[in-house]
Design a protein around this motif. Structure first.
Motif, PDB file in Angstrom:
ATOM      1  N   VAL A   3      -2.112 149.475  17.282  1.00  0.00           N
ATOM      2  CA  VAL A   3      -1.103 148.561  17.817  1.00  0.00           C
ATOM      3  C   VAL A   3      -1.816 147.289  18.265  1.00  0.00           C
ATOM      4  N   SER A   4      -1.059 146.233  18.459  1.00  0.00           N
ATOM      5  CA  SER A   4      -1.643 144.975  18.905  1.00  0.00           C
ATOM      6  C   SER A   4      -2.099 145.084  20.352  1.00  0.00           C
ATOM      7  N   VAL A   5      -2.973 144.169  20.757  1.00  0.00           N
ATOM      8  CA  VAL A   5      -3.437 144.160  22.142  1.00  0.00           C
ATOM      9  C   VAL A   5      -2.259 143.948  23.089  1.00  0.00           C
ATOM     10  N   THR A   6      -1.357 143.043  22.734  1.00  0.00           N
ATOM     11  CA  THR A   6      -0.189 142.794  23.577  1.00  0.00           C
ATOM     12  C   THR A   6       0.672 144.045  23.707  1.00  0.00           C
ATOM     13  N   GLY A   7       0.868 144.744  22.583  1.00  0.00           N
ATOM     14  CA  GLY A   7       1.644 145.970  22.621  1.00  0.00           C
ATOM     15  C   GLY A   7       0.983 147.042  23.471  1.00  0.00           C
ATOM     16  N   ALA A   8      -0.342 147.162  23.356  1.00  0.00           N
ATOM     17  CA  ALA A   8      -1.062 148.157  24.143  1.00  0.00           C
ATOM     18  C   ALA A   8      -0.971 147.851  25.634  1.00  0.00           C
ATOM     19  N   ARG A   9      -1.064 146.588  25.987  1.00  0.00           N
ATOM     20  CA  ARG A   9      -0.935 146.205  27.391  1.00  0.00           C
ATOM     21  C   ARG A   9       0.433 146.590  27.934  1.00  0.00           C
ATOM     22  N   THR A  10       1.458 146.339  27.171  1.00  0.00           N
ATOM     23  CA  THR A  10       2.818 146.641  27.620  1.00  0.00           C
ATOM     24  C   THR A  10       3.011 148.139  27.816  1.00  0.00           C
ATOM     25  N   VAL A  11       2.592 148.914  26.826  1.00  0.00           N
ATOM     26  CA  VAL A  11       2.751 150.369  26.905  1.00  0.00           C
ATOM     27  C   VAL A  11       1.936 150.942  28.064  1.00  0.00           C
ATOM     28  N   THR A  12       0.687 150.501  28.193  1.00  0.00           N
ATOM     29  CA  THR A  12      -0.165 151.017  29.262  1.00  0.00           C
ATOM     30  C   THR A  12       0.395 150.641  30.625  1.00  0.00           C
TER      31      THR A  12
END
Length: 507
Positions: free
Chosen positions: A338-347
């Protein structure tokens, strides 16, 4: 083991470094002077002693055990650690990382030996042969260093300093300070100090130069997790889950491009329990990759046709470390494909739902990252990610919580990789990224990483940037050994946006 160490500490080579006051060897060995009874760092500005009057020691603790006291001019214990500890990842290096984290103070020599898989007696023999001192002496030297820094940079009471540094009693603290520094705590403080008090401690963390502080900040800011981390112009802050309670750290990072000197990163810790000072400092140093030898990295990578121009343009780039290996592993699994932005959101959503709330003075820092035991009990179907990845995350958390996988910098890297790859949903990319970030492995490369391929396609100095050229560059990555992690960071750094100035990240 002793043969390697003794060969590295060849007296004539060491004396040449002392004569030239070469700062690259600060923290690699210490010079003891028989005629004065003191020990110094190699770069000490004092008059160079005669060759016949000096001996060389692989640790400050070894010099102290031989009866020498620390030089008041060069403060030889205030140096970065040896870069060899991360490169070779020997038992001695792994032990030093755990000792610096306060494991001996909290769990004793038996606890340290158990973490490393040795008996206390055998571990003591190994450390004495490799570092010239046993675990108790090494822990004592670390306590003395922490105490001196706290005495000179804070207005904490001496009893608070003693327990913050890891001493069992004020008497032990007083005796050790007098023996190591030939001065009482009151004399060390003098007219200095008075900057902080209570549960807040401000310290300067020594870092080898050159130091690309801004690039490190950009990486951390780009990957920050809402609630756990915030960043702004020139600074980064985060929560800390420490042995005796929660805390926070704020790091002020700037570039120091000149080699051959020691730079300092100002770190402000706010701690629930001052006994966690040693652990908090060590974890901040891990994050900064403070013990890296950037000169050695540049000498090897600087002439490479692919990454050489990047190395020369950004001297002193670090591989960002971690303050908690379990957290790093969990975040890595979340970030798979997943993208870094997506990972930040999920985390961030996982932190908000499963992390422990934390009361801090830093806007945006609201939670501790959820621990492995908590995540091991989560229903994978309730996680905001594909079901298979959720199962992989929960399975990893269970392995971390049970101790089947250990990421405390004392674990053997090969063993950790083997155990991680045996877990469902954990592949080579994840295991190797965790080795690089959590275990400070300097020689990791991720050939399948999409960021690597994008970075290679964007390099203006490559004559061809098509798929064939990218494949050839990746195939030639073995030439970057043993510093492939740093080559990888140089490629990734071309993709990092700069952190917004004087503004915390949106959370």
């Amino acid at each position: 083991m002793t043969t390697t160490r003794e060969r590295r500490l060849d007296p004539e080579s060491c004396y040449r470094a002392v004569t030239s006051r070469d700062r690259r060897f600060d923290g690699v060995f210490w010079t003891a002077v028989r005629t004065t009874g003191i020990y110094c760092r190699p770069s000490c500005a004092a008059r160079t002693p005669a060759y016949g009057n000096v001996s060389f020691h692989p640790s400050a603790a070894a010099a102290q055990a031989a009866g020498y006291r620390a030089c008041k001019r060069c403060l030889p214990d205030a140096t970065p650690g040896s870069p060899d500890w991360d490169v070779a990842a020997t038992v001695a290096g792994r032990a030093m990382r755990l000792i610096a984290d306060g494991v001996v103070d909290r769990e004793g020599v038996e606890g340290l030996a158990q973490r490393l898989g040795y008996t206390p007696r055998h571990l003591s023999r190994l450390l004495l042969a490799e570092l010239g001192a046993g675990p108790l002496a090494l822990a004592r030297a670390r306590r003395a260093q922490t105490a001196r820094v706290l005495i000179e940079t804070t207005d904490l009471g001496y009893a608070d300093v003693a327990f913050a540094a890891g001493f069992a009693s004020v008497r032990q603290f007083n005796d050790t300070v007098r023996e190591v520094y030939a001065a009482s705590p009151t004399q060390l403080r003098g007219r200095r100090g008075g900057r902080t008090g209570g549960g807040t401690v401000t310290m300067r963390l020594a870092v080898r130069t050159p130091f690309a502080g801004r690039a490190l900040l950009d990486f951390l800011a780009y990957h920050l997790v809402p609630g756990v981390e915030v960043a702004g112009g020139g600074w980064y802050a985060r929560t800390l889950d420490l042995p005796h309670g929660p805390g926070t750290v704020r790091l002020e990072m700037a570039d120091e491009p000149q080699p051959g000197r020691t730079a300092f990163v100002t770190a402000t810790f706010t701690l629930h329990d001052l006994r966690d000072t040693t652990a908090a400092v060590e974890r901040a140093r891990r994050l900064l990759d403070a013990d890296c030898d950037p000169t050695a990295v540049a000498a090897h990578l600087g002439t490479d046709p692919v990454v050489g121009p990047l190395v020369r343009a950004r001297p002193g780039l670090r591989v960002p470390g971690q303050v908690d290996g379990d957290e790093t592993a969990v975040r890595t699994v979340v970030g798979q494909q997943v993208s870094v932005t997506g990972a930040r959101t999920v985390t961030g959503r996982i932190v908000a739902e499963h992390g422990r709330p934390a009361v801090t003075d830093v806007p945006g820092l609201t939670h501790l990252f959820p621990d492995a035991a908590t995540l091991a009990e989560v229903d994978p179907a309730g996680l905001p990610m594909p079901r298979a990845r959720g199962r992989a995350l929960v399975g990893l958390a269970a392995a971390l919580a049970s101790g089947d996988v250990v990421l405390d910098r004392g674990a053997d890297r090969d063993d950790v990789r083997r155990r991680m790859l045996a877990l469902p949903g954990i592949g080579p990319w994840t295991a190797d990224y965790v080795a690089m970030r959590a275990l400070a492995h300097p020689d990791v490369f991720l050939p399948t990483d999409i960021g690597v391929r994008n970075a290679l396609r964007g390099l203006p100095h490559l004559p061809d940037r098509d798929d064939g050229a990218v494949a050839r560059a990746i195939a030639g990555a073995d030439a970057w050994r043993p510093w492939r992690s740093y080559a990888l960071m140089h490629l990734w750094s071309t993709l990092m946006p700069p952190v917004a100035a004087d503004r915390p990240e949106e959370t």
